[in-house]
Design an enzyme around this catalytic site. Structure first.
Site, PDB file in Angstrom:
ATOM      1  CE  LYS A  17       0.970   1.223   4.412  1.00 21.44           C
ATOM      2  NZ  LYS A  17       1.731   2.357   4.817  1.00 21.44           N
ATOM      3  CB  VAL A 103      12.019  -5.998   4.432  1.00 24.08           C
ATOM      4  CG1 VAL A 103      12.029  -6.203   5.940  1.00 24.08           C
ATOM      5  CG2 VAL A 103      11.695  -7.303   3.732  1.00 24.08           C
ATOM      6  N   GLY A 105       9.740  -0.904   4.863  1.00 21.73           N
ATOM      7  CA  GLY A 105       9.794   0.196   3.904  1.00 21.73           C
ATOM      8  C   GLY A 105       8.637   1.174   3.994  1.00 21.73           C
ATOM      9  CB  ALA A 108       1.374  -2.278   4.595  1.00 22.39           C
ATOM     10  N   GLY A 109       4.460  -4.285   4.131  1.00 26.89           N
ATOM     11  CA  GLY A 109       4.853  -5.641   3.728  1.00 26.89           C
ATOM     12  C   GLY A 109       4.576  -6.676   4.811  1.00 26.89           C
ATOM     13  N   GLY A 110       4.916  -6.351   6.048  1.00 28.81           N
ATOM     14  CA  GLY A 110       4.646  -7.273   7.157  1.00 28.81           C
ATOM     15  C   GLY A 110       3.144  -7.466   7.340  1.00 28.81           C
ATOM     16  CG  ASP A 144      -0.710   0.030   8.177  1.00 31.89           C
ATOM     17  OD1 ASP A 144      -1.523   0.846   8.633  1.00 31.89           O
ATOM     18  OD2 ASP A 144       0.453   0.325   7.838  1.00 31.89           O
TER      19      ASP A 144
HETATM   20  O1  C5P Z   1      -0.317  -1.324  14.690  1.00 28.57           O
HETATM   21  P1  C5P Z   1       1.119  -1.575  14.362  1.00 28.57           P
HETATM   22  O2  C5P Z   1       1.701  -2.711  15.146  1.00 28.57           O
HETATM   23  O3  C5P Z   1       1.387  -1.679  12.907  1.00 28.57           O
HETATM   24  O4  C5P Z   1       1.886  -0.292  14.836  1.00 28.57           O
HETATM   25  C1  C5P Z   1       3.278  -0.260  14.944  1.00 28.57           C
HETATM   26  C2  C5P Z   1       3.659   0.918  15.799  1.00 28.57           C
HETATM   27  O5  C5P Z   1       3.388   2.140  15.089  1.00 28.57           O
HETATM   28  C3  C5P Z   1       2.894   1.046  17.104  1.00 28.57           C
HETATM   29  O6  C5P Z   1       3.499   0.324  18.124  1.00 28.57           O
HETATM   30  C4  C5P Z   1       2.963   2.540  17.373  1.00 28.57           C
HETATM   31  O7  C5P Z   1       4.231   2.892  17.899  1.00 28.57           O
HETATM   32  C5  C5P Z   1       2.898   3.132  15.981  1.00 28.57           C
HETATM   33  N1  C5P Z   1       1.529   3.513  15.578  1.00 28.57           N
HETATM   34  C6  C5P Z   1       0.950   4.627  16.162  1.00 28.57           C
HETATM   35  N2  C5P Z   1      -0.310   4.999  15.780  1.00 28.57           N
HETATM   36  C7  C5P Z   1      -0.982   4.304  14.843  1.00 28.57           C
HETATM   37  C8  C5P Z   1      -0.398   3.180  14.229  1.00 28.57           C
HETATM   38  C9  C5P Z   1       0.868   2.806  14.622  1.00 28.57           C
HETATM   39  O8  C5P Z   1       1.549   5.294  17.012  1.00 28.57           O
HETATM   40  N3  C5P Z   1      -2.188   4.700  14.501  1.00 28.57           N
END
Ligand code: C5P
Length: 308
Positions: A17, A103, A105, A108-110, A144
């Protein structure tokens, strides 16, 4: 979701994405940030294959495979474990990830691998999870991940996991330049907090002009509306991205932006030909590792039919 005979290996293709708008609010008490996140799925894909195994095992191939963790911290492994727990079974599966999305990047690869693993394991095990159940599991795995499941275009609110599909009136062409090295998403959000500490961060909202440009399939209007509130933070941690952004615009891109939390940079171009020109110029420069041309929107996670 179903569609495969239980017990035979299943492959699912999942898109990357780009965030055409990433409006970030102030940090919430839980540490996340409220977002208005306009997601657009693009035609770079990972493929996740789930096959029966004695125990959970992960393998990975592709240009960045050596950077992918193969233990239970891998988001695809966590997805398999979560689905197995929810349906009261053991996660006895071999997950193979054929990785084409950069990776770490900001594409949203993971998350794509997590959504792919959920759909693949659901089909392999015949668990028959509903779309709503899969979306709920996706949201538990990461902000994501739900979008990786649905693809197309969507507005993500909350921490990005609450999705509302958006209309896209035509194809948009992009160049994605992968940087040498990665950026940690939490580190970029922390830098955002540091940079905005002295300011009142407004509540995030999707820009009407951007949504109208997407609906109309108008690349020039979309170029004028691209916005990423994480870009100053990504540039602060990875200053050479500024050179890549400038080089793409100089080579004819309509607009350039950091993709999500970076360090991949995204260049919106007029058409495929313009994309090739921009990609060549970027590859010739000193600052990026690869440059890929692709279009959007792309479909969400989908089973790859088996040829037999
Ligand atoms: O949800 P995800 O594990 O992908 O988020 C990774 C990190 O990105 C979270 O631990 C947080 O530090 C940050 N994040 C955030 N606010 C969001 C999404 C992600 O602060 N809306």
């Amino acid at each position: 979701m179903s569609g495969a005979r239980a017990g035979t290996a299943v492959t699912v293709r999942v898109p990357a994405k780009v965030n055409v708008q990433l409006a970030v609010g102030a940090a919430r008490p839980d540490g996340f940030h409220d977002l208005a996140n306009v997601f657009l799925a693009v035609g770079l894909y990972d493929e996740v294959t789930a096959a029966p195994a004695e125990e959970l095992r992960i393998t990975c191939t592709g240009p960045d495979a050596d950077q992918v963790p193969l233990d239970c911290s891998n988001l695809a492994a966590r997805a398999a474990v979560l689905l197995a727990e929810r349906f009261g079974r053991e996660p006895r599966v071999h997950l193979h990830i054929d990785k084409d999305i950069p990776v770490a990047g900001g594409m949203a690869g993971g998350s794509a691998d997590a959504a792919g693993a959920l759909v693949a394991c659901d089909a392999l095990w015949g668990t028959g999870a509903s779309r709503a159940e899969l979306l709920e599991l996706c949201a538990e795995l990461g902000s994501d991940v739900p979008f990786s499941l649905v693809g197309g275009a969507a507005l993500g609110t909350g921490r990005g996991e609450l999705l509302e599909p958006l209309e896209v009136g035509g194809d948009f062409w992009w160049v994605f330049a992968a940087a040498e090295g990665g950026l940690s998403t939490p580190a970029v959000y922390r830098e955002f907090d540091r940079l905005t500490a002295a300011t009142a961060v407004p509540a995030p909202a999707a820009a009407p002009a951007l949504l109208e440009a997407m609906r109309g399939g108008d690349a020039v209007a979309l170029a004028g509306a691209l916005a990423n509130d994480l870009q100053p933070a990504a540039l602060s941690l990875f200053p050479s991205l500024a050179h890549t952004l400038a080089a793409g615009v100089e080579a004819g891109a309509l607009a350039a932006i950091v993709s999500g939390s970076g360090p991949t940079t995204a260049f919106l171009v007029k058409d495929e030909g313009a994309g090739r020109t921009v990609a060549e110029a970027l590859r010739a420069g000193a600052h990026c590792r690869t440059a890929r041309v692709t279009s959007s929107p792309a479909p969400g996670a989908a089973l790859v039919p088996r040829v037999s």
